[in-house]
Design a protein around this motif. Structure first.
Motif, short mmCIF file in Angstrom:
data_model
loop_
_atom_site.label_atom_id
_atom_site.label_comp_id
_atom_site.label_asym_id
_atom_site.label_seq_id
_atom_site.Cartn_x
_atom_site.Cartn_y
_atom_site.Cartn_z
N GLU A 1 107.33 22.07 17.99
CA GLU A 1 106.35 20.79 16.36
C GLU A 1 105.61 21.68 15.50
O GLU A 1 105.41 21.82 16.21
CB GLU A 1 105.98 19.40 17.22
N THR B 1 105.31 17.47 12.53
CA THR B 1 106.92 17.56 12.71
C THR B 1 107.39 16.30 13.46
O THR B 1 107.62 15.22 13.24
CB THR B 1 108.36 18.41 13.03
N ASP B 2 106.56 15.53 14.31
CA ASP B 2 106.71 14.74 15.45
C ASP B 2 105.00 14.03 15.54
O ASP B 2 105.01 15.04 16.79
CB ASP B 2 107.42 14.32 16.19
N HIS B 3 104.38 13.18 14.72
CA HIS B 3 102.63 13.36 15.80
C HIS B 3 102.80 12.92 16.92
O HIS B 3 102.08 13.56 17.90
CB HIS B 3 102.12 12.08 14.84
N GLN B 4 103.22 12.11 17.28
CA GLN B 4 103.25 11.78 18.47
C GLN B 4 103.55 12.59 19.94
O GLN B 4 102.80 13.07 20.57
CB GLN B 4 104.38 10.55 18.97
N ARG B 5 104.94 13.39 19.53
CA ARG B 5 104.72 14.30 20.39
C ARG B 5 103.80 15.64 20.29
O ARG B 5 104.01 15.51 21.21
CB ARG B 5 106.41 15.50 20.50
#
Length: 175
Positions: free
Chosen positions: A126, A134-138
């Motif tokens: 990320e 690119t993916d806040h959660q991950r």
């Protein structure tokens, strides 16, 4: 060749993006033991090369955190050999970058608790691109593990045997 662990197109795209000045940070998680299979060596090398190249070019403009396993949940001789070689290579790369005064990727070795045989986090790359992940959660999952006391231990140059063959203590150096 299809890669068993990750979507190679996404990983290659994101590894190439490390060169962009818009990317200021990356979090890379490679904890699946399948990274140690012979068919994974090419992709593993591509990722290592891309990280090293980006750190050399970007210097302080890029912060990289990598999460890898501290120890293997399964102990095949081939996996152990690949694991030790990979950790040695990452440690050596970090030492070379530091010796040149450049920042090195921070490598966090994930400690699997108790009888766990797999990481509690998916493999990922990320990027913090223009201030957004690119993916806040991950990315948050990875950063939470990195910042949890006792969840990881750093891979450092101290993990390298600098007195091995051709080290200063090797008598053949002085012959």
């Amino acid at each position: 060749m299809t890669f068993p662990v990750v979507d190679t197109a996404v990983w290659r795209e994101r590894m190439a993006a490390l060169e962009s000045d818009a990317v200021t940070a990356a979090v890379i998680v490679q904890c699946d033991p399948r990274w140690l299979r012979p068919e994974s060596l090419g992709m593993r090398n591509e990722i290592d090369h891309a990280v090293m190249k980006a750190q050399l070019r970007r210097g302080d403009g890029l912060a990289v955190d990598r999460v890898v396993l501290h120890s293997l949940p399964v102990e095949s001789a081939a996996a152990v050999g690949a694991f030790e070689e990979w950790q040695l290579r990452m440690s050596a790369a970090a030492l070379l970058l530091c010796a040149d005064g450049r920042p090195a990727p921070r490598i966090h070795r994930l400690i699997l608790a108790g009888d766990r045989s797999s990481a509690p986090i998916p493999d990922m790359v990320e990027l913090l691109d223009n201030g957004d992940w690119t993916d806040h959660q991950r990315a948050g999952l990875a950063l939470d593990i990195i910042h949890t006391v006792g969840a990881t231990t750093p891979l450092t140059g101290y993990d390298m045997n600098l007195e091995g063959p051709f080290g200063d203590a090797d008598p053949s150096i002085y012959m």
